[in-house]
Design a protein around this motif. Structure first.
Motif, short mmCIF file in Angstrom:
data_model
loop_
_atom_site.label_atom_id
_atom_site.label_comp_id
_atom_site.label_asym_id
_atom_site.label_seq_id
_atom_site.Cartn_x
_atom_site.Cartn_y
_atom_site.Cartn_z
N ASP A 78 0.81 -1.23 0.00
CA ASP A 78 0.00 0.00 0.00
C ASP A 78 0.83 1.27 0.00
O ASP A 78 0.59 2.18 -0.78
N LEU A 79 1.80 1.33 0.92
CA LEU A 79 2.61 2.54 1.01
C LEU A 79 3.38 2.79 -0.28
O LEU A 79 3.59 3.92 -0.69
N TRP A 80 3.80 1.69 -0.88
CA TRP A 80 4.58 1.80 -2.12
C TRP A 80 3.71 2.26 -3.29
O TRP A 80 4.20 2.82 -4.25
N ARG A 81 2.41 1.99 -3.17
CA ARG A 81 1.49 2.51 -4.20
C ARG A 81 1.33 4.01 -4.01
O ARG A 81 1.22 4.76 -4.97
N GLU A 82 1.33 4.43 -2.74
CA GLU A 82 1.20 5.86 -2.47
C GLU A 82 2.35 6.66 -3.08
O GLU A 82 2.16 7.75 -3.61
N SER A 83 3.54 6.14 -2.96
CA SER A 83 4.70 6.88 -3.49
C SER A 83 4.84 6.68 -4.98
O SER A 83 5.61 7.38 -5.64
N GLU A 112 9.50 4.71 2.02
CA GLU A 112 8.06 4.79 2.26
C GLU A 112 7.71 4.52 3.72
O GLU A 112 6.94 5.26 4.33
N LEU A 113 8.28 3.44 4.25
CA LEU A 113 7.90 3.07 5.62
C LEU A 113 8.36 4.12 6.62
O LEU A 113 7.61 4.49 7.55
N VAL A 114 9.55 4.64 6.44
CA VAL A 114 10.05 5.62 7.40
C VAL A 114 9.27 6.93 7.27
O VAL A 114 9.00 7.61 8.27
N THR A 115 8.87 7.26 6.05
CA THR A 115 8.09 8.48 5.86
C THR A 115 6.71 8.33 6.52
O THR A 115 6.17 9.28 7.09
N ASP A 116 6.18 7.12 6.46
CA ASP A 116 4.90 6.87 7.12
C ASP A 116 5.04 7.01 8.64
O ASP A 116 4.16 7.57 9.31
#
Ligand code: ATP
Ligand code: MG
Length: 445
Positions: A78-83, A112-116
Motif C-alpha cells: 500500500d505505502l509503495w502505491r502511495e509513493s 516509504e515506511l520511514v516516511t509513514d
C-alpha cells in the motif's frame, strides 16, 4: 575461542564458482555458504566480522546524532502505491502475497515506511531535525547476482533517512552523513572516495557514491590522483557545526572524481594530465538529498514556525554492510589469504601452538590466551593436534592481523614470536611483552 571448539569449515579446494578473490576467500575461509543464488548463510566467523562492521557503523552514526531503529523486511504494498514506486520498481522487487491475497513485498529500501512513521508521529518543526536509520536485510532480485556478497539478492544495508525543515538543513544532514561515512570507512581500513553520482530511480538533486578502488570493481571511475592523498584521520568534528561539516565536504569533493555514469570528458581534461586516473571501484555507500519527493507524495508535513504546513526535506543514505566484507578483502589480501584490518578483524590475534601436548608449550599458550582475554582482547587459539604448517596455513587464510607462535625452542629462552600478517615480519618477545604490544596496538583502533 579455541579452534578445537570453533566451527570454521575451511575449504581445501578452490571453489570453482568464485570469479573474484574476495568471493573465493570468503568461501575458503568458511565465512559464508551459499543458500541459493545471491543468498548466503553467515557462518560464525563471517557473522562475527559482519557484526564488527555493524558496530563501527552504529558508533559513527551515534556520533553524528542519528538514531538507530528497526523496520520490518516484509512490507505491505500500500505505502509503495502511495509513493508510486510499487510499479516503478520493476522486477527487482520481490513481491509476495499473504494468505488473504494482500500484496506484500520484501523491502529493497525503506523510504516509504520511514516516511509513514514520520508523518504519523511528527507534526511540528520543533521536532526537527531528525535522522533515523537502521541496519536491516534488503532484497533486490538482481538480474545477475554474482561475486558472492558483493552483489547479492539478499544483503545487509545501513539505510538512514533525514527529515528537515529547510533545504539548507537537509543539506547539512547530507554533509553530516558524508563526514560520518568518511570516518566509518577509514575505521574499516578502507579508503572510500566520494564521487559525484547519478541519482537513478530514487531521483534527487545531490548524490555522491563512496567507491573503494579495486580491479574487480563493477564501476569504472575517473579521478584526480590528489584525492587519494586525503585522509579524514581522527579529527574531532562537531556535527552540529554546519560550516565545519560543509568544509569537509568541500575538501573531499572539490577534486574531479566521478563514476562512468556522470563522467564528463571535458571537465576531466582540465585535471593536469599526470594526475588523471582511470580505474575501477566498488560502491560501498551512497548519500542522497532528494528534497520533498516523498513528503509531497505521502503528505509528510510539519507545522512551520508561522503555523503553516511545510513538506519536509529529506535524504537517504546507505552503506552496503554485507558488501563491505567483500570490498575489504578485495582491498586487503595476498596470495595466502585475507589480511583483516585491525578495525574489523574477527579475532584480535591467533595463537599457534607448535607442539600440542607438550606440557610447557600448552601451559604457555593457555597463559597467553588468558592474559589476552583478561585485557579485553579476543584471541583465537589454534589448539588442534595438527602440523605447524597446517596451522600457519589456516591462520594466513583467515587473515588475523597478528599471530603469536609458541614452541618449545623459543620458550627455552623465554620468548614467543609475534608476527604481523600484513608485513610478515616477526619479533621475538617475552609472552608478557607480546601481550603488552597487542594491547597497545588495539588501544588505537
Ligand atoms: P548498485 O548500483 O551497486 O546496484 P545501488 O546504487 O542500487 O547499488 P543503493 O540503493 O545506493 O544501491 O544501496 C546502498 C548500498 O547498498 C550500495 O552503495 C551498495 O554498497 C549496497 N548494495 C546495493 N545493492 C547491493 C547488492 N545487490 N548486494 C550487496 N550490496 C548492495
Ligand atoms: Mg547506490
Amino acid at each position: 575461542m579455541r579452534m578445537s571448539r570453533y566451527f570454521l569449515p575451511v575449504l581445501k579446494e578452490t571453489p570453482r564458482e568464485a570469479q573474484i578473490v574476495s568471493h573465493r576467500l570468503m568461501l575458503q575461509a568458511g565465512l559464508i555458504k551459499q543458500a541459493s543464488a545471491g543468498i548466503y548463510s553467515w557462518l560464525p566467523m563471517g557473522y562475527k566480522i559482519l557484526k564488527r562492521i555493524e558496530q563501527i557503523v552504529h558508533e559513527e552514526q551515534a556520533k553524528a546524532g542519528h538514531l538507530a531503529m528497526l523496520m520490518p523486511t516484509i512490507q505491505s504494498a500500500d505505502l509503495w502505491r502511495e509513493s508510486g514506486r510499487y510499479d516503478a520498481y520493476g522486477d527487482e522487487m520481490l513481491r509476495i502475497k499473504d494468505r488473504g491475497g494482500r500484496d506484500m513485498l520484501f523491502t529493497p529500501t525503506a523510504e516509504e515506511l520511514v516516511t509513514d512513521i514520520f508523518r504519523s508521529h511528527v507534526s511540528s518543526y520543533k521536532d526537527l531535525p531528525l535522522t533515523l536509520y537502521q541496519i536491516q536485510w534488503k532484497f533486490r532480485d538482481e538480474t545477475r547476482p554474482r561475486f558472492g556478497v558483493m552483489r547479492g539478492r539478499e544483503f545487509l544495508m545501513k539505510d538512514g533517512y533525514n527529515f528537515d525543515l529547510t533545504k539548507e538543513d537537509a543539506l547539512h544532514a547530507y554533509n553530516r552523513h558524508l563526514v560520518s561515512y568518511l570516518r566509518t570507512y577509514e575505521r574499516m581500513g578502507l579508503q572510500a572516495i566520494p564521487m559525484r553520482a547519478d541519482s537513478g530511480p530514487i531521483g534527487g538533486d545531490d548524490t555522491h557514491e563512496f567507491l573503494v578502488l579495486a580491479e574487480t570493481g563493477e564501476s569504472e571511475v575517473f579521478y584526480d590522483s590528489e584525492i587519494t592523498d586525503l585522509t579524514f584521520g581522527d579529527r574531532q568534528i562537531d556535527f552540529d557545526d554546519k560550516a565545519a561539516c560543509a568544509a569537509v565536504l568541500d575538501e573531499f569533493t572539490s577534486r574531479y572524481a566521478r563514476t562512468d555514469e556522470t563522467h564528463d570528458e571535458a571537465l576531466f581534461a582540465q585535471v593536469p594530465e599526470e594526475r588523471r586516473r582511470t580505474a575501477r571501484g566498488i560502491e560501498v555507500g551512497q548519500i542522497f538529498y532528494f528534497g520533498t519527493k516523498y513528503s509531497d507524495a505521502m503528505g509528510a508535513t510539519v507545522q512551520g514556525p508561522d503555523g503553516k504546513p511545510v513538506a519536509v526535506h529529506m535524504g537517504s543514505h546507505g552503506i552496503g554492510v554485507s558488501r563491505l566484507l567483500g570490498a575489504i578483502i578485495e582491498a586487503s589480501h595476498d596470495d595466502k589469504g585475507i589480511i583483516w584490518p585491525e578495525g574489523v578483524t574477527p579475532f584480535h590475534a591467533g595463537i599457534v601452538n607448535l607442539r600440542q601436548g607438550d606440557e610447557a608449550t600448552d601451559a604457555a599458550c593457555e597463559d597467553l590466551y588468558d592474559s589476552l582475554r583478561a585485557a579485553g582482547l579476543d584471541p583465537l587459539y589454534d589448539d588442534r593436534d595438527e602440523r605447524a604448517g597446517a596451522k600457519f596455513g589456516t591462520m594466513d587464510l583467515i587473515g588475523l592481523p597478528w599471530r603469536i607462535t609458541v614452541g618449545p625452542r623459543g620458550l627455552k629462552s623465554g620468548v614467543v614470536e609475534l608476527t604481523s600478517r600484513r608485513t610478515g615480519e616477526s619479533e621475538e618477545l617475552s609472552p608478557g611483552d607480546a601481550v603488552a604490544k597487542l594491547i597497545a596496538i588495539y588501544a588505537n583502533v
